[in-house]
Structures are given as structure tokens and as C-alpha cells.
Write a protein that holds these residues in place. Structure first.
Motif, PDB file in Angstrom:
ATOM      1  N   ALA A  38       0.830  -1.156   0.001  1.00 25.19           N
ATOM      2  CA  ALA A  38      -0.014  -0.191   0.042  1.00 25.19           C
ATOM      3  C   ALA A  38       0.844   0.997   0.043  1.00 25.19           C
ATOM      4  CB  ALA A  38      -1.026  -0.063   1.320  1.00 25.19           C
ATOM      5  N   ASP A  39       0.518   2.449  -0.358  1.00 26.73           N
ATOM      6  CA  ASP A  39       0.944   3.595  -0.393  1.00 26.73           C
ATOM      7  C   ASP A  39       0.096   4.745   0.204  1.00 26.73           C
ATOM      8  OD1 ASP A  39       3.356   2.925  -2.223  1.00 26.73           O
ATOM      9  OD2 ASP A  39       1.952   2.713  -3.886  1.00 26.73           O
ATOM     10  N   TYR A  40       0.761   5.798   0.807  1.00 27.76           N
ATOM     11  CA  TYR A  40       0.094   6.847   1.088  1.00 27.76           C
ATOM     12  C   TYR A  40      -0.588   7.404   0.117  1.00 27.76           C
ATOM     13  CZ  TYR A  40       2.211   6.271   5.652  1.00 27.76           C
ATOM     14  OH  TYR A  40       2.901   5.997   7.047  1.00 27.76           O
ATOM     15  N   VAL A  41      -1.929   7.967   0.243  1.00 27.28           N
ATOM     16  CA  VAL A  41      -2.835   8.669  -0.786  1.00 27.28           C
ATOM     17  C   VAL A  41      -3.339   9.624  -0.141  1.00 27.28           C
ATOM     18  CG1 VAL A  41      -3.000   6.447  -2.280  1.00 27.28           C
ATOM     19  CG2 VAL A  41      -4.858   7.088  -0.512  1.00 27.28           C
ATOM     20  N   ARG A  42      -3.804  10.829  -1.056  1.00 26.87           N
ATOM     21  CA  ARG A  42      -4.515  11.885  -0.704  1.00 26.87           C
ATOM     22  C   ARG A  42      -6.159  11.409  -0.355  1.00 26.87           C
ATOM     23  NH1 ARG A  42      -2.364  13.226  -5.122  1.00 26.87           N
ATOM     24  NH2 ARG A  42      -4.497  13.412  -6.034  1.00 26.87           N
ATOM     25  N   PRO A  43      -6.913  11.886   0.639  1.00 30.43           N
ATOM     26  CA  PRO A  43      -8.280  11.533   0.389  1.00 30.43           C
ATOM     27  C   PRO A  43      -9.079  11.399  -0.715  1.00 30.43           C
ATOM     28  CG  PRO A  43      -7.883  12.991   1.994  1.00 30.43           C
ATOM     29  CD  PRO A  43      -6.570  13.137   1.306  1.00 30.43           C
ATOM     30  N   ALA A  44      -8.815  12.444  -1.754  1.00 31.71           N
ATOM     31  CA  ALA A  44      -9.467  12.396  -2.955  1.00 31.71           C
ATOM     32  C   ALA A  44      -9.157  11.226  -3.544  1.00 31.71           C
ATOM     33  CB  ALA A  44      -9.138  13.717  -4.070  1.00 31.71           C
ATOM     34  N   GLN A  45      -7.796  10.492  -3.893  1.00 34.90           N
ATOM     35  CA  GLN A  45      -7.517   9.343  -4.216  1.00 34.90           C
ATOM     36  C   GLN A  45      -8.562   8.130  -3.873  1.00 34.90           C
ATOM     37  OE1 GLN A  45      -3.428  10.364  -3.480  1.00 34.90           O
ATOM     38  NE2 GLN A  45      -3.091   9.050  -5.473  1.00 34.90           N
ATOM     39  N   LEU A  46      -8.997   8.338  -2.826  1.00 32.22           N
ATOM     40  CA  LEU A  46      -9.865   7.117  -2.349  1.00 32.22           C
ATOM     41  C   LEU A  46     -11.187   6.840  -3.048  1.00 32.22           C
ATOM     42  CD1 LEU A  46      -9.587   7.854   1.911  1.00 32.22           C
ATOM     43  CD2 LEU A  46      -8.318   6.029   0.449  1.00 32.22           C
ATOM     44  N   ASP A  47     -11.373   8.051  -3.736  1.00 31.46           N
ATOM     45  CA  ASP A  47     -12.721   7.900  -4.387  1.00 31.46           C
ATOM     46  C   ASP A  47     -12.509   7.586  -5.985  1.00 31.46           C
ATOM     47  OD1 ASP A  47     -15.491   7.953  -4.143  1.00 31.46           O
ATOM     48  OD2 ASP A  47     -15.736   9.903  -4.915  1.00 31.46           O
ATOM     49  N   GLU A  48     -11.200   7.305  -6.455  1.00 34.83           N
ATOM     50  CA  GLU A  48     -11.062   7.364  -7.758  1.00 34.83           C
ATOM     51  C   GLU A  48     -10.954   5.924  -7.937  1.00 34.83           C
ATOM     52  OE1 GLU A  48      -7.165   9.046  -8.327  1.00 34.83           O
ATOM     53  OE2 GLU A  48      -7.909  11.146  -8.091  1.00 34.83           O
ATOM     54  N   VAL A  49     -11.273   4.964  -7.458  1.00 35.61           N
ATOM     55  CA  VAL A  49     -11.388   3.615  -7.609  1.00 35.61           C
ATOM     56  C   VAL A  49     -12.731   3.114  -7.820  1.00 35.61           C
ATOM     57  CG1 VAL A  49     -11.077   1.052  -6.671  1.00 35.61           C
ATOM     58  CG2 VAL A  49      -9.589   3.029  -5.590  1.00 35.61           C
ATOM     59  N   ASP A  50     -12.950   2.307  -9.037  1.00 31.65           N
ATOM     60  CA  ASP A  50     -14.175   1.770  -9.177  1.00 31.65           C
ATOM     61  C   ASP A  50     -14.697   0.689  -8.484  1.00 31.65           C
ATOM     62  OD1 ASP A  50     -14.482   3.584 -11.692  1.00 31.65           O
ATOM     63  OD2 ASP A  50     -13.223   1.877 -12.893  1.00 31.65           O
ATOM     64  N   LEU A  51     -15.956   0.973  -7.900  1.00 32.95           N
ATOM     65  CA  LEU A  51     -16.528  -0.286  -6.929  1.00 32.95           C
ATOM     66  C   LEU A  51     -16.623  -1.530  -7.862  1.00 32.95           C
ATOM     67  CD1 LEU A  51     -18.949   1.638  -4.634  1.00 32.95           C
ATOM     68  CD2 LEU A  51     -16.736   0.844  -4.068  1.00 32.95           C
ATOM     69  N   PRO A  52     -16.592  -2.578  -7.216  1.00 33.28           N
ATOM     70  CA  PRO A  52     -16.820  -3.761  -8.056  1.00 33.28           C
ATOM     71  C   PRO A  52     -18.370  -3.923  -7.949  1.00 33.28           C
ATOM     72  CG  PRO A  52     -15.919  -4.324  -5.698  1.00 33.28           C
ATOM     73  CD  PRO A  52     -15.744  -2.720  -5.931  1.00 33.28           C
ATOM     74  N   PRO A  53     -19.035  -4.933  -8.727  1.00 34.55           N
ATOM     75  CA  PRO A  53     -20.340  -4.727  -8.636  1.00 34.55           C
ATOM     76  C   PRO A  53     -20.806  -5.595  -7.575  1.00 34.55           C
ATOM     77  CG  PRO A  53     -19.510  -6.715 -10.217  1.00 34.55           C
ATOM     78  CD  PRO A  53     -18.450  -5.793  -9.551  1.00 34.55           C
ATOM     79  N   ILE A  54     -22.202  -5.318  -7.055  1.00 38.73           N
ATOM     80  CA  ILE A  54     -22.743  -6.033  -6.117  1.00 38.73           C
ATOM     81  C   ILE A  54     -23.076  -7.419  -6.405  1.00 38.73           C
ATOM     82  CG2 ILE A  54     -24.994  -6.008  -4.681  1.00 38.73           C
ATOM     83  CD1 ILE A  54     -25.308  -2.968  -5.191  1.00 38.73           C
TER      84      ILE A  54
END
Length: 167
Positions: A12-28
Motif C-alpha cells: 500500500a502507498d500513502y494517498v490523498r483523500p480524493a484518491q480514495l474515491d478514484e477506485v471503481d467499485l466492484p459490482p454488488i
């Protein structure tokens, strides 16, 4: 960042808070009957719900919410499947923080979340909290919520209850 006891050494690498939302969620995921068996939640949503819980509890206790979170760090695996974070919260009612060397002490809140079903969304709270990307975590109060059907409904209450216990 290292004084927050967020240890990232297994990919894992340190990230900014905005980067936490750049990941596509997997499907339900659903079972053969159509019931939800896995409901992913964004990493940023978990972080923000913790911040909201802190703000709510601090406002209720008459504390200045702008000063509530003194430090914060978060990390994420390179594929975005797992995220980890740590927040240092100034204890309410204390004008001066206890210090040890150059480090201020206060309430620590660690959190983790996964999109690969490797662990539940969880928080560890206390004066000595530890979160690591090797899945080790500890704290005086530890709560978690599996990524099932009602996680989005239940997570704010679970987090608020835990934050309220310590603050």
C-alpha cells in the motif's frame, strides 16, 4: 505520517483523500435467490462517515469541530482493493494535549475497508491504535461491519456508537 501508527509496507502507498474515491467499485454480488451477499462501499465513504461521526459527537459535546481532527493519513493498495487510514482526534475538554517528546497524544481512530472481500469495513479506536496493510490492527474499541445488504444503512450508526464511547 508515521507517528499516526499507520504502517504501510506490504504493497500500500500513502494517498490523498480524493484518491480514495478514484477506485471503481466492484459490482454488488447476489446469491441464487437474489439476496445481496456483498455490498461494496467506497473507501472515501468509510473515511467520511468516520469524520461525520467525530463532528457529530464533538458538536454535541460543545467542542470546536474545526479543531477536532488534528492529523490524518490514509493509504491504499496499488489496485485500490484495500484502503487503510488513521486520524488523530483532540480529546474534548482538554485545553492542552499530553505530550511525549515532540508527539502529541490524543484519541486515535484507525479504519480499513476492502473491495476484494478480504476483510470487513472496520474501525479501531483508542489512545494506542495500530493499523497495518498486512491486516494487523488493534485498538481499545474495535468495531466492524461486513459488506452485506445493509452496510450503507448500518455503518454510520456503528461508527458513531464507537466514537461516542471514547469521546
Amino acid at each position: 505520517m508515521t507517528e499516526l501508527n499507520l504502517m504501510l509496507h506490504c504493497g500500500a502507498d500513502y494517498v490523498r483523500p480524493a484518491q480514495l474515491d478514484e477506485v471503481d467499485l466492484p459490482p454488488i454480488k447476489r446469491n441464487e435467490k437474489g439476496h445481496v451477499t456483498f455490498q461494496p462501499v467506497s473507501h472515501l465513504s468509510v473515511r467520511n462517515r468516520i469524520r461525520e461521526a467525530i463532528t457529530t459527537v464533538c458538536a454535541r459535546d460543545g467542542m470546536d469541530v474545526d479543531d477536532a481532527i488534528a492529523a490524518e493519513a490514509q493509504g491504499m493498495t496499488r489496485d485500490g482493493a484495500r484502503a487503510f487510514g488513521m486520524m488523530q482526534v483532540k480529546p474534548p475538554g482538554l485545553d492542552r494535549w499530553a505530550t511525549h517528546g515532540k508527539r502529541k497524544r490524543g484519541l486515535m481512530i484507525g479504519w480499513r475497508n476492502s473491495h476484494d472481500q478480504s476483510f470487513a469495513s472496520a474501525c479501531a479506536l483508542g489512545s494506542r491504535t495500530f493499523i497495518c496493510d498486512n491486516l494487523a490492527w488493534s485498538g481499545e474499541v474495535m468495531v466492524s461491519r461486513r459488506h452485506t445488504r445493509h452496510i450503507i444503512r448500518d455503518l454510520p450508526e456503528v461508527i458513531s456508537r464507537a466514537v461516542g464511547q471514547l469521546l
